[in-house]
Design an enzyme around this catalytic site. Structure first.
Site, PDB file in Angstrom:
ATOM      1  N   LYS A 179       0.702  -1.167   0.115  1.00 35.97           N
ATOM      2  CA  LYS A 179      -0.028  -0.041  -0.115  1.00 35.97           C
ATOM      3  C   LYS A 179       0.947   1.005  -0.038  1.00 35.97           C
ATOM      4  O   LYS A 179       0.298   2.386  -0.392  1.00 35.97           O
ATOM      5  CB  LYS A 179      -0.922  -0.053   1.261  1.00 35.97           C
ATOM      6  CG  LYS A 179      -1.769  -1.326   1.396  1.00 35.97           C
ATOM      7  CD  LYS A 179      -2.387  -1.966   0.146  1.00 35.97           C
ATOM      8  CE  LYS A 179      -2.652  -3.464   0.238  1.00 35.97           C
ATOM      9  NZ  LYS A 179      -1.708  -4.236   0.379  1.00 35.97           N
ATOM     10  N   CYS A 234       9.041  -8.994  -1.629  1.00 35.80           N
ATOM     11  CA  CYS A 234       9.122 -10.606  -1.785  1.00 35.80           C
ATOM     12  C   CYS A 234       9.213 -10.744  -3.302  1.00 35.80           C
ATOM     13  O   CYS A 234       8.527 -10.170  -4.343  1.00 35.80           O
ATOM     14  CB  CYS A 234       7.819 -11.180  -1.089  1.00 35.80           C
ATOM     15  SG  CYS A 234       7.812 -11.126   0.642  1.00 35.80           S
ATOM     16  N   SER A 278      -4.310 -11.914  -1.829  1.00 33.29           N
ATOM     17  CA  SER A 278      -2.863 -11.476  -2.175  1.00 33.29           C
ATOM     18  C   SER A 278      -2.201 -11.446  -3.288  1.00 33.29           C
ATOM     19  O   SER A 278      -2.647 -12.604  -4.316  1.00 33.29           O
ATOM     20  CB  SER A 278      -1.902 -12.114  -1.078  1.00 33.29           C
ATOM     21  OG  SER A 278      -0.572 -12.160  -1.282  1.00 33.29           O
TER      22      SER A 278
END
Length: 597
Positions: A131, A201, A486
């Site tokens: 975000k 990630c 996700s």
């Protein structure tokens, strides 16, 4: 003295540095150690999302230092200040995830406060995760002073037994252990290897998706989305970004000159080619709204139907962002799309050309037969993964205002499926049911009251989707939610169902045993229940208090967010006072079965 050179072009910072009346302000600036030359130079805000909780942000002081060096090289005076950030991985599957999306608004607001309160001339934005990237871009277009993004870069993939692994591997391994398909010793070995160091990630999850789209939309220099966090090229990029912000200030190029209709469509086209996270839809809607660009879900539908998918990175495929970087990154993807006329090459960007229209960085041994990865990462237009984009918008009686699925990560046998509903009113309930074996092949798992208002905060649900995959149900079970999934999710996971349950959407009326039809190629999501039966259920739902009785309440900031947040179809952004007044806040059922305003 700092009061000289008054004939130069006025800058915002002059309101605190120039004139007799500003002597008190200059006195405070001198307390910071500033000399006359520094006070006479443009004031550049360096917004760093560094904290010691997020692996993607732990190294941002190095990036910020390089940015400030570039600013000083080009004659500016940098001022670093922080913003908050939530690590979605650490927030997953507990109350912390309710704060993740909601933090986007706080980030945008805090940057606005700092930039306006201190009369900054321009901004360099240093995000890396989830975000934080869209929050910074929302602030940039709201302020409309020269701004540029440089992220911290992606994490390298982990390796174990000759195989590349990542955080998706970890979440799916939990389901495998619960199903008796993996021993806990193997889980521990994965745990030690999956996340080898700093950076966002390593798959095409939301953080890397948004960092790539920052480049695609024209707000970051080439390489921003893909150069690994640990590569010295990332430091050089940060210095170049510091230099470039001074040039943007001189040229008068601001975010609203960059983030136009054409730029947003370019970002969507590259989104579709990459197979990005479904969360990009929420964020691009919110950014476009701040920029005054009239984007809605029909834009996503059009680009999905028009643009082929050229890449499949983890979790949809075996490649990682470092592999994409070896083949030239976003600029190489853009160059391929330009061949087919998929990009607007007339847009303004911080680097001076549309994505892929300039020189494409193609290092020697870039994944084309060098053995680093199996096959090319970027397929040519003549041989795409699919003729349509990585995301799809579904509509129908279950989602009158739309739902989003990452179709590039769905198993072929699940693209068209009719199944039996099994319903849950929270992520905690569904996770327990999946791990305990209650969810069976043929089920369509419905998770509701997890939308922007109902959750509140529209939680990502990587734990249940990964549990489904880890337990071997990925080719026989679908998940549907008014919350989010996700970027690390794969499988038939359909999110952003609108209207959400808390606002009286049809998803609130589903009962165990109902039949649900999913047709991703046909863009349909249907609840196979007669309208008369749904009308009866709605009356019972209203009599029991409706969405207000079922929406979760946490107090504090989330109560304020819950009262003002809009639908996922609007980017789950906070409404303006005018929009709140127009909506009249009270929810009234309308003829579509959704929530009337």
């Amino acid at each position: 003295m700092a009061t000289e050179h008054s004939a130069q072009t006025p800058r915002r910072s002059h309101s605190i540095t120039k004139g007799v009346e500003r002597a008190p302000h200059r006195s405070l600036l001198r307390a910071l150690g500033l000399n006359d030359r520094e006070m006479d130079s443009p004031f550049i805000g360096v917004v760093s999302a560094f904290n010691e909780l997020i692996p993607g942000h732990i190294h941002l002081p190095q990036i910020a230092a390089a940015v400030k060096a570039g600013i000083r090289i080009a004659g500016g005076t940098p001022f670093e200040f922080p913003v908050i950030g939530v690590c979605d991985g650490l927030a997953m599957n507990h109350v912390g995830m309710k704060y993740s999306l909601a933090s986007r608004e706080l980030i945008a607001d805090s940057i606005e406060v700092m930039a306006k309160g201190h009369a900054l001339d321009a901004l360099v934005l240093i995000p890396n995760c989830d975000k934080i990237v869209p929050g910074m871009l929302m602030a940039a277009v709201r302020l409309d002073i020269p701004a540029i993004v440089v992220s911290g870069g992606p994490m390298l993939a982990g390796h174990l037994n000759g195989k590349a692994i990542d955080v998706t591997t970890m979440f799916e391994a939990v389901g495998a252990v619960k199903a008796g398909k993996m021993h806990e010793v193997e889980l521990e070995a994965l745990e030690l290897a999956a996340c080898p160091g700093c950076g966002s990630c390593s798959g095409m999850y939301t953080a890397n998706s948004m960092n790539c789209l920052s480049e695609a939309i024209g707000m970051a220099l080439p390489g921003n989305g893909t150069i690994p966090a640990v590569d010295a090229a990332r430091i050089r990029l940060a210095k170049d970004t510091g230099v470039r912000i001074m040039e943007l200030l001189k040229e008068g190029i601001t975010p609203r000159k960059i983030i136009t209709d054409g730029a947003v469509r370019n970002a969507l086209a590259i989104d579709m080619a990459l197979g990005c996270s479904s969360n990009t839809v929420l964020h691009l809607l919110a950014i476009a709204r701040e920029a005054g660009v009239p984007m809605d879900l029909t834009w996503v539908e059009k680009e999905s139907d028009r643009v082929p998918q050229l890449c499949k990175l983890s979790p949809a495929g075996v490649h990682h962002v470092e592999d994409l970087d070896r083949e030239g990154g976003i600029q190489a993807v853009g160059a391929e799309l330009i061949k087919g006329g998929y990009l607007d090459t007339g847009v303004t960007t911080v680097c001076g050309h549309a994505p892929g229209a300039g020189r494409v960085r193609r290092p020697v041994g870039s994944g084309l037969g060098d053995g680093a990865v199996p096959g090319p990462v970027i397929r040519p237009l003549s041989d795409p993964y699919s003729a349509t984009g990585g995301l799809a918008i579904l509509r129908g009686s279950l989602a009158p205002e739309g739902a989003v699925v990452k179709q590039g990560g769905v198993a072929p046998e699940m693209l068209k499926r009719t199944g039996t509903a099994i319903c849950f009113d929270s992520e905690e309930e569904v996770t327990e049911a999946i791990l305990s074996g209650e969810v069976k092949p043929g089920h369509v798992v419905v998770v509701r009251y997890e939308g922007p208002k109902g959750s509140p905060g529209m939680r990502e649900m990587l734990t249940p989707t990964s549990a489904v995959i880890g337990m071997g149900l990925g080719s026989s079970v679908a998940l549907i939610t008014d919350g989010r999934f996700s970027g690390a999710t794969r499988g038939a996971s359909i999110g952003h169902v609108c209207p959400e349950a808390a606002e009286g959407g049809p998803i609130a009326l589903i009962e165990d045993g109902d039949r649900i039809s999913i047709d991703i190629p046909g863009r349909k999501l249907e609840l196979m229940v007669e309208p008369a039966i749904l009308a009866e259920r709605r009356q019972k739902w209203l009599a029991a208090g409706g969405g207000a009785a079922r929406a979760h309440r946490l107090g504090g900031y989330l109560d304020r967010y819950q009262a003002a947040v809009m639908s996922a179809a609007e980017g789950a952004r906070v409404a303006t006072p005018e929009e709140l007044a127009a909506a009249a806040v009270q929810l009234k059922p309308d003829s579509t079965g959704g929530a009337g305003k």
